[in-house]
Motif scaffolding. Structure first.
Motif, PDB file in Angstrom:
ATOM      1  N   SER A  99     -31.728  -9.084  25.636  1.00 31.55           N
ATOM      2  CA  SER A  99     -30.302  -8.758  25.527  1.00 31.55           C
ATOM      3  C   SER A  99     -29.966  -7.810  26.669  1.00 31.55           C
ATOM      4  N   GLY A 100     -29.496  -8.397  27.791  1.00 30.58           N
ATOM      5  CA  GLY A 100     -29.243  -7.585  28.970  1.00 30.58           C
ATOM      6  C   GLY A 100     -30.538  -7.050  29.532  1.00 30.58           C
ATOM      7  N   ASP A 101     -30.638  -5.732  29.636  1.00 31.39           N
ATOM      8  CA  ASP A 101     -31.853  -5.115  30.158  1.00 31.39           C
ATOM      9  C   ASP A 101     -32.786  -4.673  29.031  1.00 31.39           C
ATOM     10  N   ARG A 102     -32.519  -5.106  27.820  1.00 33.31           N
ATOM     11  CA  ARG A 102     -33.340  -4.718  26.675  1.00 33.31           C
ATOM     12  C   ARG A 102     -34.136  -5.921  26.184  1.00 33.31           C
ATOM     13  N   VAL A 103     -35.311  -5.644  25.647  1.00 30.39           N
ATOM     14  CA  VAL A 103     -36.178  -6.695  25.132  1.00 30.39           C
ATOM     15  C   VAL A 103     -36.569  -6.343  23.707  1.00 30.39           C
ATOM     16  N   GLY A 104     -36.679  -7.369  22.852  1.00 29.02           N
ATOM     17  CA  GLY A 104     -37.041  -7.136  21.468  1.00 29.02           C
ATOM     18  C   GLY A 104     -37.950  -8.222  20.941  1.00 29.02           C
ATOM     19  N   LEU A 105     -38.619  -7.897  19.842  1.00 29.40           N
ATOM     20  CA  LEU A 105     -39.476  -8.847  19.146  1.00 29.40           C
ATOM     21  C   LEU A 105     -38.805  -9.202  17.829  1.00 29.40           C
ATOM     22  N   LEU A 106     -38.671 -10.508  17.559  1.00 28.62           N
ATOM     23  CA  LEU A 106     -38.021 -10.979  16.347  1.00 28.62           C
ATOM     24  C   LEU A 106     -39.078 -11.603  15.435  1.00 28.62           C
ATOM     25  N   VAL A 107     -39.285 -10.979  14.261  1.00 31.07           N
ATOM     26  CA  VAL A 107     -40.214 -11.478  13.252  1.00 31.07           C
ATOM     27  C   VAL A 107     -39.380 -12.140  12.158  1.00 31.07           C
ATOM     28  N   SER A 108     -39.557 -13.442  11.984  1.00 27.61           N
ATOM     29  CA  SER A 108     -38.718 -14.201  11.033  1.00 27.61           C
ATOM     30  C   SER A 108     -39.590 -14.937  10.039  1.00 27.61           C
ATOM     31  N   ASP A 109     -39.026 -15.144   8.824  1.00 33.09           N
ATOM     32  CA  ASP A 109     -39.682 -15.957   7.809  1.00 33.09           C
ATOM     33  C   ASP A 109     -38.611 -16.636   6.973  1.00 33.09           C
ATOM     34  N   ASN A 110     -38.993 -17.672   6.232  1.00 33.47           N
ATOM     35  CA  ASN A 110     -38.062 -18.359   5.328  1.00 33.47           C
ATOM     36  C   ASN A 110     -38.494 -18.164   3.881  1.00 33.47           C
ATOM     37  N   GLY A 111     -38.896 -16.920   3.590  1.00 35.97           N
ATOM     38  CA  GLY A 111     -39.377 -16.594   2.255  1.00 35.97           C
ATOM     39  C   GLY A 111     -38.257 -16.221   1.306  1.00 35.97           C
ATOM     40  N   SER A 112     -38.596 -15.374   0.333  1.00 36.16           N
ATOM     41  CA  SER A 112     -37.644 -15.020  -0.728  1.00 36.16           C
ATOM     42  C   SER A 112     -36.575 -14.043  -0.266  1.00 36.16           C
ATOM     43  N   GLY A 113     -36.794 -13.391   0.888  1.00 37.23           N
ATOM     44  CA  GLY A 113     -35.792 -12.464   1.394  1.00 37.23           C
ATOM     45  C   GLY A 113     -35.806 -11.119   0.687  1.00 37.23           C
ATOM     46  N   ILE A 114     -34.903 -10.262   1.110  1.00 30.25           N
ATOM     47  CA  ILE A 114     -34.805  -8.913   0.548  1.00 30.25           C
ATOM     48  C   ILE A 114     -33.494  -8.815  -0.214  1.00 30.25           C
ATOM     49  N   HIS A 115     -33.555  -8.248  -1.390  1.00 31.91           N
ATOM     50  CA  HIS A 115     -32.344  -8.095  -2.194  1.00 31.91           C
ATOM     51  C   HIS A 115     -31.372  -7.120  -1.537  1.00 31.91           C
ATOM     52  N   LYS A 116     -30.125  -7.216  -1.977  1.00 30.86           N
ATOM     53  CA  LYS A 116     -29.049  -6.463  -1.323  1.00 30.86           C
ATOM     54  C   LYS A 116     -29.292  -4.962  -1.365  1.00 30.86           C
ATOM     55  N   HIS A 117     -29.684  -4.432  -2.515  1.00 39.94           N
ATOM     56  CA  HIS A 117     -29.883  -2.983  -2.619  1.00 39.94           C
ATOM     57  C   HIS A 117     -31.085  -2.532  -1.791  1.00 39.94           C
ATOM     58  N   GLU A 118     -32.122  -3.376  -1.697  1.00 40.27           N
ATOM     59  CA  GLU A 118     -33.281  -3.027  -0.876  1.00 40.27           C
ATOM     60  C   GLU A 118     -32.914  -3.060   0.611  1.00 40.27           C
ATOM     61  N   LEU A 119     -32.130  -4.082   0.993  1.00 38.83           N
ATOM     62  CA  LEU A 119     -31.698  -4.197   2.383  1.00 38.83           C
ATOM     63  C   LEU A 119     -30.824  -3.010   2.781  1.00 38.83           C
ATOM     64  N   GLN A 120     -29.946  -2.590   1.887  1.00 37.91           N
ATOM     65  CA  GLN A 120     -29.096  -1.439   2.171  1.00 37.91           C
ATOM     66  C   GLN A 120     -29.932  -0.179   2.336  1.00 37.91           C
ATOM     67  N   ALA A 121     -30.927  -0.001   1.511  1.00 38.59           N
ATOM     68  CA  ALA A 121     -31.805   1.163   1.618  1.00 38.59           C
ATOM     69  C   ALA A 121     -32.572   1.148   2.930  1.00 38.59           C
ATOM     70  N   LEU A 122     -33.031  -0.059   3.321  1.00 35.75           N
ATOM     71  CA  LEU A 122     -33.780  -0.162   4.564  1.00 35.75           C
ATOM     72  C   LEU A 122     -32.894   0.148   5.770  1.00 35.75           C
ATOM     73  N   LYS A 123     -31.648  -0.347   5.785  1.00 33.77           N
ATOM     74  CA  LYS A 123     -30.730  -0.086   6.900  1.00 33.77           C
ATOM     75  C   LYS A 123     -30.390   1.391   7.006  1.00 33.77           C
ATOM     76  N   GLN A 124     -30.344   2.101   5.885  1.00 35.69           N
ATOM     77  CA  GLN A 124     -30.010   3.521   5.905  1.00 35.69           C
ATOM     78  C   GLN A 124     -31.152   4.377   6.414  1.00 35.69           C
TER      79      GLN A 124
END
Length: 492
Positions: free
Chosen positions: A405-430
């Motif tokens: 992304s421009g001059d930045r580089v990142g690693l994307l780890v993806s899966d098609n599993g069960s995912g993270i629930h909304k409250h867990e995802l919100q906690a992780l983002k915070q």
């Protein structure tokens, strides 16, 4: 001299002494000035009357021999007056005193002329009996019958004998005055000391009173010292600093309480994670032991072994997390090729992936190099892949790709599993933003040990983590890598 008491005593003593000496000098000089003015004003016409009533002086005669008898009569006025006749240049002509006491043979006639012309008193003239002293006097012109001025009649007011007696009396008076002055000074110093002590210590006493009131109450957001506008700027500054410290202590207290709550929740979650494989291990071993020897199935031991391995992994993760939180792990940043790291990661998880029929797609260009710590990055990716395998169903897929992304580089780890629930995802983002002050993260009790390790390691690597997840469809973890400057990648 560092104590407030000693400083106040010293400052009060110096102030009183300087004030006393200044006032003493001012009163002495003012008293002398007023005394000279009064004495000279009272005797302003003395020389004129003396010249008028004496037959010789009224004729302007100034010879020494002719005036001796006249001076003898004038000396009946007392020792407070010394009488001289001067010529027009101020040279002494006649006087009634031994020649040995005369130190000047001529005096300046300018003060005499000022006096005769009516200048403002007092006017000081030179004393013939002292080479340096100036005294008040009375003076008059000596005029002969033809109206020609022949000289001056010069009368010193307060002669040497008068000064000698005055010095004796003054010495006695000075002792009394000094004694009275010292007594008044001591009393004044004590009064001033009490006033200064009360003035200087009143704000401190108020501050101490406010602190005592705070000490009896629990610390809250409103636990602040009262700001008193009438206090000095030093006390106001001290009050402000104490209030800032109280606010910081309150915030730290809240943070500690929150951390204790989160740690408690984390330990509950961890105990559940440990209990599951431990129960499985113990249950399958007990079942295997209860069966007859010919009925024992090797699959029971295999399940128990997997549970033991899972338990071992959790314990290792706990040790890693403890080492990270204690600051025992440091990052060694360097440029390195990404492909070998991903290949090693694939080989490490391949047995588990095959057992669960999960595809591992970790292929990247062999020329891609990144800037990070290879060991810590491997541990980050290992924890993310471990969670992905755990929650990805049979036939699923886990991939790792490089994104630019421009001059930045990142690693994307993806899966098609069960995912993270909304409250867990919100906690992780915070809790995945790196703190600029401490480079630490809050606890994540609801996300498990693995992601707790991830957020600690990303803090050491100075990386950001972006998370997207949909329950039932999978998760995407994007790691924005760091560089020597900002974030960049290079090719080998």
């Amino acid at each position: 001299m560092n104590s407030l008491f000693n400083r106040i005593v010293l400052s009060a003593s110096i102030a009183v002494f300087v004030l006393f000496m200044g006032l003493w000098q001012w009163f002495s000089a003012n008293h002398q000035y007023n005394q000279n003015q009064i004495q000279q004003s009272l005797h302003r016409e003395l020389a004129t009357h003396m010249a008028h009533i004496n037959p010789l002086l009224s004729q302007g005669v100034t010879s020494d021999a002719a005036l001796k008898e006249a001076f003898h009569d004038f000396m009946l006025l007392g020792p407070s007056f010394e009488i001289y006749t001067l010529d027009l240049q101020g040279k002494l002509i006649a006087f009634d005193a031994p020649k040995s006491v005369i130190k000047r043979q001529q005096v300046d006639i300018a003060p005499l002329q000022q006096f005769i012309n009516g200048a403002k008193l007092p006017v000081l003239g030179q004393d013939p009996r002292s080479p340096t002293t100036e005294k008040i006097f009375s003076a008059a012109n000596l005029v002969d019958p033809r109206g020609v001025k022949t000289g001056y009649l010069y009368v010193i007011i307060g002669g040497q004998e008068f000064d000698a007696w005055q010095a004796v009396v003054a010495q006695h008076q000075h002792l009394n005055q000094w004694g009275a002055g010292l007594s008044v000074t001591i009393l004044f110093a004590l009064a001033l000391f009490v006033v200064l002590l009360k003035y200087f210590t009143a704000p401190i006493s108020q501050l101490a009173h406010d602190m005592n009131q705070l000490s009896g109450h629990s610390l809250t957001q409103d636990s602040l010292l009262k700001t008193r506008p009438q206090a000095s700027k030093e006390i106001l500054g001290l009050t402000t600093n104490i209030n800032q410290l109280l606010s910081q202590v309150h915030q730290q207290h809240l943070a500690i309480a929150k951390q204790q709550t989160e740690r408690h929740d984390f330990m509950l979650h961890l105990s559940h994670d440990l209990k599951t494989p431990l129960t499985t291990l113990q249950g399958y071993i007990d079942t295997w032991l209860l069966l007859a020897e010919h009925e024992r199935d090797a699959s029971l031991i295999e399940v128990a072994a997997r549970a033991g391995l899972q338990l071992q992994q959790l314990l290792n993760q706990m040790l890693q997390l403890e080492a990270l939180e204690n600051g025992q792990v440091t990052a060694t940043m360097q440029h390195f090729a990404l492909a070998p790291i991903l290949d090693e990661l694939r080989q490490y998880f391949l047995p588990r992936a095959k057992a669960q029929v999960v595809e591992l797609a970790f292929e990247v260009d062999e020329n891609v190099a990144i800037y990070s710590d290879p060991l810590l990055l491997f541990r980050v990716l290992s924890n993310l892949v471990d969670n992905a395998i755990r929650y990805t169903p049979n036939g699923g897929k886990i991939s790792i790709n490089v994104e630019y992304s421009g001059d930045r580089v990142g690693l994307l780890v993806s899966d098609n599993g069960s995912g993270i629930h909304k409250h867990e995802l919100q906690a992780l983002k915070q809790h995945t933003q790196v703190s600029t002050n401490t480079q630490q993260y809050q606890q994540l009790p609801q996300l498990g040990v693995g992601l707790s390790i991830v957020r600690q390691l990303l803090g050491l690597l100075n990386c950001n983590l972006q998370v997207q997840s949909t329950p039932g469809k999978g998760s995407h973890f994007k790691i924005e890598l760091a560089s020597p400057e900002i974030n960049e990648s290079i090719s080998l």
